[in-house]
Design an enzyme around this catalytic site. Structure first.
Site, PDB file in Angstrom:
ATOM      1  N   PRO A  96      50.691  71.608  12.470  1.00  0.00           N
ATOM      2  CA  PRO A  96      51.781  71.470  13.423  1.00  0.00           C
ATOM      3  C   PRO A  96      52.778  72.626  13.397  1.00  0.00           C
ATOM      4  O   PRO A  96      53.103  73.141  12.335  1.00  0.00           O
ATOM      5  CB  PRO A  96      52.465  70.162  13.005  1.00  0.00           C
ATOM      6  CG  PRO A  96      51.973  69.863  11.637  1.00  0.00           C
ATOM      7  CD  PRO A  96      50.613  70.476  11.542  1.00  0.00           C
ATOM      8  N   ASN A  97      53.182  73.000  14.582  1.00  0.00           N
ATOM      9  CA  ASN A  97      54.233  74.001  14.826  1.00  0.00           C
ATOM     10  C   ASN A  97      53.798  75.436  14.558  1.00  0.00           C
ATOM     11  O   ASN A  97      54.564  76.363  14.795  1.00  0.00           O
ATOM     12  CB  ASN A  97      55.508  73.670  14.018  1.00  0.00           C
ATOM     13  CG  ASN A  97      56.076  72.331  14.412  1.00  0.00           C
ATOM     14  OD1 ASN A  97      56.294  72.100  15.586  1.00  0.00           O
ATOM     15  ND2 ASN A  97      56.276  71.442  13.464  1.00  0.00           N
TER      16      ASN A  97
ATOM     17  N   ARG B 158      59.536  80.140  16.240  1.00  0.00           N
ATOM     18  CA  ARG B 158      60.148  79.256  15.239  1.00  0.00           C
ATOM     19  C   ARG B 158      60.674  80.061  14.045  1.00  0.00           C
ATOM     20  O   ARG B 158      59.985  80.937  13.526  1.00  0.00           O
ATOM     21  CB  ARG B 158      59.161  78.173  14.772  1.00  0.00           C
ATOM     22  CG  ARG B 158      58.086  78.671  13.832  1.00  0.00           C
ATOM     23  CD  ARG B 158      57.112  77.588  13.387  1.00  0.00           C
ATOM     24  NE  ARG B 158      57.681  76.615  12.478  1.00  0.00           N
ATOM     25  CZ  ARG B 158      56.975  75.978  11.551  1.00  0.00           C
ATOM     26  NH1 ARG B 158      55.672  76.210  11.403  1.00  0.00           N
ATOM     27  NH2 ARG B 158      57.547  75.100  10.775  1.00  0.00           N
TER      28      ARG B 158
ATOM     29  N   TYR C 116      59.068  82.775   9.142  1.00  0.00           N
ATOM     30  CA  TYR C 116      57.689  82.927   9.622  1.00  0.00           C
ATOM     31  C   TYR C 116      57.414  84.230  10.371  1.00  0.00           C
ATOM     32  O   TYR C 116      56.285  84.459  10.791  1.00  0.00           O
ATOM     33  CB  TYR C 116      57.313  81.717  10.504  1.00  0.00           C
ATOM     34  CG  TYR C 116      57.510  80.401   9.789  1.00  0.00           C
ATOM     35  CD1 TYR C 116      56.761  80.087   8.659  1.00  0.00           C
ATOM     36  CD2 TYR C 116      58.468  79.484  10.217  1.00  0.00           C
ATOM     37  CE1 TYR C 116      56.951  78.891   7.979  1.00  0.00           C
ATOM     38  CE2 TYR C 116      58.668  78.281   9.544  1.00  0.00           C
ATOM     39  CZ  TYR C 116      57.907  77.996   8.425  1.00  0.00           C
ATOM     40  OH  TYR C 116      58.096  76.810   7.757  1.00  0.00           O
TER      41      TYR C 116
ATOM     42  N   ASN D 296      46.214  76.093   6.819  1.00  0.00           N
ATOM     43  CA  ASN D 296      47.654  75.962   6.687  1.00  0.00           C
ATOM     44  C   ASN D 296      48.018  74.645   7.376  1.00  0.00           C
ATOM     45  O   ASN D 296      48.137  74.603   8.602  1.00  0.00           O
ATOM     46  CB  ASN D 296      48.377  77.132   7.353  1.00  0.00           C
ATOM     47  CG  ASN D 296      49.884  77.035   7.186  1.00  0.00           C
ATOM     48  OD1 ASN D 296      50.400  75.997   6.749  1.00  0.00           O
ATOM     49  ND2 ASN D 296      50.598  78.084   7.546  1.00  0.00           N
TER      50      ASN D 296
ATOM     51  N   ALA E  70      53.607  71.164   7.904  1.00  0.00           N
ATOM     52  CA  ALA E  70      54.360  70.111   7.215  1.00  0.00           C
ATOM     53  C   ALA E  70      53.451  69.021   6.643  1.00  0.00           C
ATOM     54  O   ALA E  70      53.841  68.322   5.697  1.00  0.00           O
ATOM     55  CB  ALA E  70      55.380  69.501   8.167  1.00  0.00           C
TER      56      ALA E  70
ATOM     57  N   GLU F  55      44.079  77.271   0.622  1.00  0.00           N
ATOM     58  CA  GLU F  55      45.343  76.838   1.245  1.00  0.00           C
ATOM     59  C   GLU F  55      46.227  78.065   1.425  1.00  0.00           C
ATOM     60  O   GLU F  55      46.350  78.874   0.503  1.00  0.00           O
ATOM     61  CB  GLU F  55      46.021  75.835   0.299  1.00  0.00           C
ATOM     62  CG  GLU F  55      47.426  75.431   0.707  1.00  0.00           C
ATOM     63  CD  GLU F  55      48.154  74.632  -0.396  1.00  0.00           C
ATOM     64  OE1 GLU F  55      47.676  74.595  -1.551  1.00  0.00           O
ATOM     65  OE2 GLU F  55      49.221  74.077  -0.090  1.00  0.00           O
TER      66      GLU F  55
ATOM     67  N   HIS G 159      50.118  79.472   3.050  1.00  0.00           N
ATOM     68  CA  HIS G 159      51.427  79.259   3.672  1.00  0.00           C
ATOM     69  C   HIS G 159      52.052  80.619   3.934  1.00  0.00           C
ATOM     70  O   HIS G 159      52.035  81.484   3.045  1.00  0.00           O
ATOM     71  CB  HIS G 159      52.339  78.415   2.774  1.00  0.00           C
ATOM     72  CG  HIS G 159      51.751  77.079   2.511  1.00  0.00           C
ATOM     73  ND1 HIS G 159      51.760  76.073   3.449  1.00  0.00           N
ATOM     74  CD2 HIS G 159      51.076  76.598   1.439  1.00  0.00           C
ATOM     75  CE1 HIS G 159      51.119  75.030   2.954  1.00  0.00           C
ATOM     76  NE2 HIS G 159      50.689  75.317   1.739  1.00  0.00           N
TER      77      HIS G 159
ATOM     78  N   ARG H 234      61.618  77.172  -1.410  1.00  0.00           N
ATOM     79  CA  ARG H 234      62.320  76.458  -0.344  1.00  0.00           C
ATOM     80  C   ARG H 234      62.719  75.043  -0.802  1.00  0.00           C
ATOM     81  O   ARG H 234      62.864  74.815  -1.997  1.00  0.00           O
ATOM     82  CB  ARG H 234      61.453  76.473   0.922  1.00  0.00           C
ATOM     83  CG  ARG H 234      61.193  77.918   1.404  1.00  0.00           C
ATOM     84  CD  ARG H 234      60.372  77.966   2.665  1.00  0.00           C
ATOM     85  NE  ARG H 234      61.083  77.327   3.782  1.00  0.00           N
ATOM     86  CZ  ARG H 234      60.503  77.027   4.947  1.00  0.00           C
ATOM     87  NH1 ARG H 234      59.216  77.332   5.136  1.00  0.00           N
ATOM     88  NH2 ARG H 234      61.201  76.447   5.903  1.00  0.00           N
TER      89      ARG H 234
HETATM   90  C1  DQA Z   1      54.296  76.380   6.150  1.00  0.00           C
HETATM   91  C2  DQA Z   1      55.316  75.778   5.176  1.00  0.00           C
HETATM   92  C3  DQA Z   1      55.534  74.310   5.478  1.00  0.00           C
HETATM   93  O1  DQA Z   1      56.474  73.764   4.562  1.00  0.00           O
HETATM   94  C4  DQA Z   1      56.081  74.139   6.885  1.00  0.00           C
HETATM   95  O2  DQA Z   1      56.247  72.781   7.188  1.00  0.00           O
HETATM   96  C5  DQA Z   1      55.237  74.829   7.897  1.00  0.00           C
HETATM   97  C6  DQA Z   1      54.700  76.145   7.596  1.00  0.00           C
HETATM   98  C7  DQA Z   1      54.126  77.898   5.936  1.00  0.00           C
HETATM   99  O3  DQA Z   1      53.200  78.442   6.515  1.00  0.00           O
HETATM  100  O4  DQA Z   1      54.938  78.534   5.258  1.00  0.00           O
HETATM  101  O5  DQA Z   1      55.053  74.333   9.007  1.00  0.00           O
HETATM  102  O6  DQA Z   1      53.046  75.775   5.898  1.00  0.00           O
END
Ligand code: DQA
Length: 148
Positions: free
Chosen positions: A9-10, A17, A22, A73, A76, A97, A99, A106
């Site tokens: 998501p996102n 964002r 990011y 990735n 959240a 994995e 990020h 964070r």
């Molecule tokens: C994320 C880190 C997560 O905590 C966050 O909710 C994201 C992006 C990252 O790529 O740093 O959506 O996975």
């Protein structure tokens, strides 16, 4: 060799964002970068994104018997989803994995990762370059596996 890259998501909102976390690259920029890297490695890549937890479970399940590795990735859902962890454990496809941000620096709620329990390794805080590093890790692992 076939690699599936899954974004949660996102991540379709990259470039818009929270650029401090990011960066300014868009999701399309990221896909282009991943596809170029796949060409360099000589691997087939499929990039998928969804804002919905069940879709991410479906993507992972669809990798079974079809893909050699997964880069994920989960956004959240990293911090909440046992279903995504269970899917990864079900298929047993080697998984890295990733990020974009340095999650360990964070908020407290970002310090839990369920998917990590099914991951070979985790990359954090290397920006979008982290996806390419994740592909390299899978590539080396899978190549090593073939030769052994
Ligand atoms: C994320 C880190 C997560 O905590 C966050 O909710 C994201 C992006 C990252 O790529 O740093 O959506 O996975």
């Amino acid at each position: 060799m076939k690699i599936m890259v899954i974004n949660g998501p996102n991540l379709n909102m990259l470039g818009i964002r929270e650029p401090a976390h990011y960066g300014r690259e868009t999701y399309q920029d990221l896909i282009q970068k991943i596809e170029n890297h796949a060409k360099t490695l000589g691997v087939e890549v499929t990039c998928l994104q969804s804002n919905h937890e069940g879709d991410l479970v479906d993507f992972i399940q669809s990798a079974y018997g079809q893909y050699d590795g997964i880069v994920i990735n989960p956004g959240a859902y990293t911090h909440t989803s046992i279903a995504i962890l269970d899917a990864a454990k079900s298929v047993g496809v080697p998984l890295v994995e990733i990020h974009i941000s340095k999650v360990e620096e964070r908020e407290d709620f970002r310090q839990v990762s369920y998917i990590r329990l099914a991951a070979m390794t985790t990359i954090t805080g290397h920006g979008t370059q982290g996806y390419l590093e994740a592909m390299d890790i899978l590539y080396d692992h899978l190549k090593g596996g073939v030769q052994a």
